[in-house]
Design a protein around this motif. Structure first.
Motif, PDB file in Angstrom:
ATOM      1  N   SER A 180       0.827  -1.218   0.000  1.00  0.00           N
ATOM      2  CA  SER A 180       0.000   0.000   0.000  1.00  0.00           C
ATOM      3  C   SER A 180       0.861   1.269   0.000  1.00  0.00           C
ATOM      4  O   SER A 180       0.478   2.281  -0.591  1.00  0.00           O
ATOM      5  N   TYR A 181       2.029   1.226   0.626  1.00  0.00           N
ATOM      6  CA  TYR A 181       2.889   2.418   0.655  1.00  0.00           C
ATOM      7  C   TYR A 181       3.416   2.749  -0.752  1.00  0.00           C
ATOM      8  O   TYR A 181       3.763   3.900  -1.019  1.00  0.00           O
ATOM      9  N   ASP A 182       3.498   1.746  -1.635  1.00  0.00           N
ATOM     10  CA  ASP A 182       3.861   1.995  -3.037  1.00  0.00           C
ATOM     11  C   ASP A 182       2.671   2.595  -3.783  1.00  0.00           C
ATOM     12  O   ASP A 182       2.790   3.629  -4.447  1.00  0.00           O
ATOM     13  N   LEU A 183       1.539   1.940  -3.671  1.00  0.00           N
ATOM     14  CA  LEU A 183       0.317   2.386  -4.347  1.00  0.00           C
ATOM     15  C   LEU A 183      -0.033   3.833  -3.996  1.00  0.00           C
ATOM     16  O   LEU A 183      -0.490   4.607  -4.835  1.00  0.00           O
ATOM     17  N   LEU A 184       0.214   4.199  -2.722  1.00  0.00           N
ATOM     18  CA  LEU A 184      -0.178   5.531  -2.243  1.00  0.00           C
ATOM     19  C   LEU A 184       0.945   6.560  -2.387  1.00  0.00           C
ATOM     20  O   LEU A 184       0.772   7.713  -2.025  1.00  0.00           O
ATOM     21  N   TYR A 237       6.255   5.427  -0.014  1.00  0.00           N
ATOM     22  CA  TYR A 237       7.607   4.851   0.084  1.00  0.00           C
ATOM     23  C   TYR A 237       8.367   5.269  -1.167  1.00  0.00           C
ATOM     24  O   TYR A 237       8.003   4.898  -2.285  1.00  0.00           O
ATOM     25  N   GLU A 238       9.426   6.069  -0.977  1.00  0.00           N
ATOM     26  CA  GLU A 238      10.060   6.693  -2.146  1.00  0.00           C
ATOM     27  C   GLU A 238      11.472   6.182  -2.416  1.00  0.00           C
ATOM     28  O   GLU A 238      12.132   6.683  -3.298  1.00  0.00           O
ATOM     29  N   ARG A 239      11.930   5.201  -1.606  1.00  0.00           N
ATOM     30  CA  ARG A 239      13.318   4.749  -1.790  1.00  0.00           C
ATOM     31  C   ARG A 239      13.513   4.184  -3.194  1.00  0.00           C
ATOM     32  O   ARG A 239      14.476   4.460  -3.856  1.00  0.00           O
ATOM     33  N   PHE A 240      12.556   3.394  -3.635  1.00  0.00           N
ATOM     34  CA  PHE A 240      12.511   3.003  -5.040  1.00  0.00           C
ATOM     35  C   PHE A 240      11.091   2.581  -5.379  1.00  0.00           C
ATOM     36  O   PHE A 240      10.328   2.197  -4.488  1.00  0.00           O
ATOM     37  N   THR A 241      10.746   2.686  -6.650  1.00  0.00           N
ATOM     38  CA  THR A 241       9.413   2.276  -7.094  1.00  0.00           C
ATOM     39  C   THR A 241       9.579   1.216  -8.172  1.00  0.00           C
ATOM     40  O   THR A 241      10.069   1.505  -9.255  1.00  0.00           O
ATOM     41  N   PRO A 242       9.180  -0.025  -7.872  1.00  0.00           N
ATOM     42  CA  PRO A 242       9.302  -1.066  -8.902  1.00  0.00           C
ATOM     43  C   PRO A 242       8.471  -0.707 -10.143  1.00  0.00           C
ATOM     44  O   PRO A 242       7.470   0.003 -10.028  1.00  0.00           O
ATOM     45  N   ARG A 243       8.906  -1.213 -11.273  1.00  0.00           N
ATOM     46  CA  ARG A 243       8.261  -0.882 -12.547  1.00  0.00           C
ATOM     47  C   ARG A 243       6.780  -1.264 -12.552  1.00  0.00           C
ATOM     48  O   ARG A 243       5.951  -0.619 -13.188  1.00  0.00           O
ATOM     49  N   PHE A 244       6.446  -2.326 -11.821  1.00  0.00           N
ATOM     50  CA  PHE A 244       5.062  -2.825 -11.887  1.00  0.00           C
ATOM     51  C   PHE A 244       4.097  -2.028 -11.009  1.00  0.00           C
ATOM     52  O   PHE A 244       2.895  -2.285 -11.017  1.00  0.00           O
ATOM     53  N   VAL A 245       4.626  -1.061 -10.254  1.00  0.00           N
ATOM     54  CA  VAL A 245       3.744  -0.310  -9.343  1.00  0.00           C
ATOM     55  C   VAL A 245       3.081   0.846 -10.078  1.00  0.00           C
ATOM     56  O   VAL A 245       3.728   1.553 -10.848  1.00  0.00           O
ATOM     57  N   GLU A 246       1.795   1.021  -9.867  1.00  0.00           N
ATOM     58  CA  GLU A 246       1.099   2.232 -10.300  1.00  0.00           C
ATOM     59  C   GLU A 246       0.856   3.056  -9.040  1.00  0.00           C
ATOM     60  O   GLU A 246       0.292   2.548  -8.067  1.00  0.00           O
ATOM     61  N   ARG A 247       1.288   4.295  -9.065  1.00  0.00           N
ATOM     62  CA  ARG A 247       1.027   5.164  -7.903  1.00  0.00           C
ATOM     63  C   ARG A 247      -0.333   5.825  -8.094  1.00  0.00           C
ATOM     64  O   ARG A 247      -0.497   6.672  -8.960  1.00  0.00           O
ATOM     65  N   TYR A 248      -1.265   5.452  -7.257  1.00  0.00           N
ATOM     66  CA  TYR A 248      -2.616   6.009  -7.351  1.00  0.00           C
ATOM     67  C   TYR A 248      -2.750   7.301  -6.547  1.00  0.00           C
ATOM     68  O   TYR A 248      -3.783   7.951  -6.595  1.00  0.00           O
ATOM     69  N   ALA A 249      -1.731   7.636  -5.775  1.00  0.00           N
ATOM     70  CA  ALA A 249      -1.724   8.903  -5.032  1.00  0.00           C
ATOM     71  C   ALA A 249      -0.271   9.270  -4.775  1.00  0.00           C
ATOM     72  O   ALA A 249       0.630   8.442  -4.991  1.00  0.00           O
ATOM     73  N   ARG A 250      -0.050  10.502  -4.367  1.00  0.00           N
ATOM     74  CA  ARG A 250       1.312  10.953  -4.014  1.00  0.00           C
ATOM     75  C   ARG A 250       1.263  11.479  -2.586  1.00  0.00           C
ATOM     76  O   ARG A 250       1.444  12.663  -2.336  1.00  0.00           O
ATOM     77  N   LEU A 251       0.999  10.572  -1.662  1.00  0.00           N
ATOM     78  CA  LEU A 251       0.786  11.011  -0.277  1.00  0.00           C
ATOM     79  C   LEU A 251       2.045  11.570   0.357  1.00  0.00           C
ATOM     80  O   LEU A 251       1.962  12.407   1.255  1.00  0.00           O
ATOM     81  N   ALA A 252       3.220  11.142  -0.098  1.00  0.00           N
ATOM     82  CA  ALA A 252       4.447  11.692   0.481  1.00  0.00           C
ATOM     83  C   ALA A 252       4.486  13.198   0.238  1.00  0.00           C
ATOM     84  O   ALA A 252       4.829  13.973   1.145  1.00  0.00           O
ATOM     85  N   SER A 280       1.871  15.127  -0.211  1.00  0.00           N
ATOM     86  CA  SER A 280       0.821  15.735   0.622  1.00  0.00           C
ATOM     87  C   SER A 280       1.289  15.861   2.067  1.00  0.00           C
ATOM     88  O   SER A 280       1.010  16.866   2.728  1.00  0.00           O
ATOM     89  N   VAL A 281       1.995  14.836   2.571  1.00  0.00           N
ATOM     90  CA  VAL A 281       2.481  14.873   3.962  1.00  0.00           C
ATOM     91  C   VAL A 281       3.472  16.011   4.127  1.00  0.00           C
ATOM     92  O   VAL A 281       3.363  16.833   5.050  1.00  0.00           O
ATOM     93  N   ARG A 282       4.443  16.102   3.210  1.00  0.00           N
ATOM     94  CA  ARG A 282       5.462  17.163   3.334  1.00  0.00           C
ATOM     95  C   ARG A 282       4.808  18.547   3.294  1.00  0.00           C
ATOM     96  O   ARG A 282       5.143  19.430   4.071  1.00  0.00           O
ATOM     97  N   GLU A 283       3.842  18.690   2.367  1.00  0.00           N
ATOM     98  CA  GLU A 283       3.198  20.002   2.236  1.00  0.00           C
ATOM     99  C   GLU A 283       2.444  20.358   3.513  1.00  0.00           C
ATOM    100  O   GLU A 283       2.545  21.484   4.023  1.00  0.00           O
ATOM    101  N   ALA A 284       1.687  19.399   4.055  1.00  0.00           N
ATOM    102  CA  ALA A 284       0.902  19.658   5.268  1.00  0.00           C
ATOM    103  C   ALA A 284       1.830  19.998   6.441  1.00  0.00           C
ATOM    104  O   ALA A 284       1.566  20.929   7.209  1.00  0.00           O
ATOM    105  N   VAL A 285       2.945  19.255   6.558  1.00  0.00           N
ATOM    106  CA  VAL A 285       3.855  19.474   7.689  1.00  0.00           C
ATOM    107  C   VAL A 285       4.533  20.844   7.560  1.00  0.00           C
ATOM    108  O   VAL A 285       4.687  21.575   8.545  1.00  0.00           O
TER     109      VAL A 285
END
Ligand code: KIV
Length: 285
Positions: free
Chosen positions: A221-225, A228-243, A245-250
């Protein structure tokens, strides 16, 4: 299949293959996320040992302990009322004796409230799975890329790209299904191999990086959302960019605190004037 809030059972997961209904599985490691996934009608919530990487910041999953898995599974349990909750057996549970695997699986069921456990392929695993299934534990298998042993097998990447290794994975999936697994995760195998395995098994296959011809799909779920930004496997689709959003909110919170704009009047509780006067009269002048 089932009405929206009816609990998903192992039987329902098996039946969905016959009904041609695709299965949805995601990982969760705590109450809040597990509840969000459950409310979003996933069929299965996996407390995966990907925990080691996305929650604990380790390089891989090999150092994840049984205690850590049980701790997080207990938290996820409190958030899940509908989906099937599955606990991932960590490396030490798979590489001890068959009795260890059965007793560790029992802890996931009895202490953490999981309805099933998942096991990655390893030598001698089908016999241990048979013992667990015979003792009444529902087991999901996992073949192809098996992260717990990936380092020893050439790292993270596709598996089964040549006929010999594809045949080996095909037989591993068969062996786990014959041992009584109610579903098999196929991680990072080519589409054609996934299709051959899926059509040969009576139990559902759940793909990750294995193309569309599986009976269901799972992602971390951390990939999908996009958390988790350390790496993104090719097969992952990111359905959101919560990282983001978190940085902006903080950052907005930090700016408001520094500029004296948070907390505002609406966040603040005052003493009644009479109580304030009484308090002041008691304090040293
Ligand atoms: O640990 C995990 O999250 C998993 C899934 C990727 C299947 O095993």
């Amino acid at each position: 299949m089932q009405s929206q809030r009816e609990r998903i059972t192992v039987e329902a997961i098996r039946n969905s293959k016959r009904a041609g209904r695709k299965l949805v599985m995601l990982t969760a490691y705590d109450y809040t996320f597990a509840k969000l996934l459950d409310e979003s009608e996933v069929d299965m919530v996996l407390v995966g040992d990907s925990l080691g990487m996305v929650v604990m910041g380790q390089a891989d999953t090999t150092a994840v302990t049984l205690d850590a898995m049980l701790h997080h599974a207990q938290a996820a349990r409190r958030g899940v009322t509908r989906a099937l909750l599955i606990g991932d057996l960590p490396y030490p549970s798979l590489h001890g004796s068959g009795a260890d695997l059965v007793s560790d699986s029992r802890l996931f069921v009895e202490r953490a409230g999981c309805e099933a456990v998942k096991v990655e392929w390893a030598d001698g695993i089908p016999e241990k799975v048979e013992a667990a299934v015979a003792s009444g534990i529902a087991v999901m298998g996992h073949v192809g890329l098996t992260p717990q042993t990936a380092a020893a097998e050439g790292g993270f990447g596709m598996r089964g790209k040549d006929a010999a290794s594809a045949e080996r994975i095909f037989h591993q999936a068969q062996a786990l299904a014959n041992a009584g697994c109610f579903a098999i995760v196929l991680e990072c195998v080519p589409d054609e191999l996934a299709e051959l395995i899926t059509s040969s098994l009576s139990v559902p296959t759940i793909g990750i990086g294995s193309g569309p011809n599986c009976d269901g799909q799972v992602l971390v779920s951390y990939d999908l959302l996009g958390l988790y930004e350390r790496f993104t496997p090719r097969f992952v689709e990111r359905y959101a960019r919560l990282a983001d959003s978190v940085r902006e909110a903080v950052k907005r919170f930090g700016a408001d605190v520094r500029q004296g704009q948070f907390p505002a009047e609406k966040h603040t509780v005052h003493l009644e004037p009479a109580e304030l006067a009484r308090l002041k009269s008691r304090l040293p002048a």
